[in-house]
Design an enzyme around this catalytic site. Structure first.
Site, PDB file in Angstrom:
ATOM      1  N   GLU A 287      12.737 -22.833 -14.831  1.00 29.89           N
ATOM      2  CA  GLU A 287      13.302 -22.667 -13.631  1.00 29.89           C
ATOM      3  C   GLU A 287      13.058 -21.268 -12.612  1.00 29.89           C
ATOM      4  OE1 GLU A 287      17.063 -22.966 -11.440  1.00 29.89           O
ATOM      5  OE2 GLU A 287      16.981 -24.957 -12.691  1.00 29.89           O
TER       6      GLU A 287
ATOM      7  N   ASP B  85      16.803 -22.490 -19.583  1.00 28.93           N
ATOM      8  CA  ASP B  85      17.485 -22.266 -18.635  1.00 28.93           C
ATOM      9  C   ASP B  85      18.337 -21.195 -18.687  1.00 28.93           C
ATOM     10  OD1 ASP B  85      18.942 -22.794 -16.013  1.00 28.93           O
ATOM     11  OD2 ASP B  85      20.889 -24.013 -16.856  1.00 28.93           O
TER      12      ASP B  85
ATOM     13  N   HIS C 222      24.021 -26.682 -19.477  1.00 26.03           N
ATOM     14  CA  HIS C 222      22.239 -25.900 -18.874  1.00 26.03           C
ATOM     15  C   HIS C 222      21.246 -26.617 -19.576  1.00 26.03           C
ATOM     16  CE1 HIS C 222      24.598 -22.847 -17.512  1.00 26.03           C
ATOM     17  NE2 HIS C 222      25.588 -22.774 -17.562  1.00 26.03           N
TER      18      HIS C 222
END
Length: 178
Positions: free
Chosen positions: A81, A21, A154
């Protein structure tokens, strides 16, 4: 600062997936494996950079730490992501730069990357594309058999990206050993 270890740091002996992340201040990471229809959390944490450092120094720290994780665990697959554009352009640029150095480290390590939209990750982990952050965190905890929700946030997001890589069947070597 640096890498916050929140789980076992034992040497991984089987194929694993790294989830990332990316962020300039905090880049979450999670290393998981999957065999015999069971997920195992190997390690997770966050790479923190100090705001007083120059931008290039912060990006180098992220690159170096991700490279260390790749060297240590030798993942063949990664989940990350996709970047979504927020209202804050400066923040989006910083995340984009951090994402770039992460992708570079993964490419140099020979790691195959799967990139997923936030709603795809939510759906792959919870079954609900519009799931709330807390629902995703609870699902990560349950799927990985953890006693508590991974912190910082995170790290939980990174673990969700790694789970997505496996749940979507977007893996080669990891599934081959199941």
């Amino acid at each position: 600062m640096g890498i916050l270890k929140a789980a076992s740091s034992k040497k991984n002996l089987r194929p694993c997936v790294i989830g990332i992340d990316p962020g300039l201040a905090n880049t979450g990471y999670g290393i998981i494996s999957f065999s015999n229809n069971r997920f195992e959390c190997i390690e997770y944490g966050s790479i923190s950079t100090e705001p007083h450092l120059l931008q290039g120094e912060r990006l180098l720290k992220i690159f170096d730490k991700v490279s260390e994780l790749i060297e240590k665990y030798r993942p063949k697959e990664a989940g990350i992501e996709t970047l979504y554009f927020a209202k804050n352009a400066t923040s989006a640029m910083s995340v984009s730069e951090a994402r770039g150095v992460v992708l570079l480290a993964l490419a140099q390590g020979g790691v195959r990357v799967g990139e997923y939209a936030p709603n795809s990750i939510k759906k792959a982990v919870t079954g609900i594309a519009q799931a709330e952050k807390r629902q995703v965190q609870e699902a990560v905890k349950l799927i990985l058999g953890l006693k508590e929700i991974p912190r910082p946030d995170h790290a939980a997001d990174a673990l969700a990206a790694a789970i997505t890589k496996i749940n979507l069947g977007d893996v080669g070597e990891v599934r081959a050993y199941v």
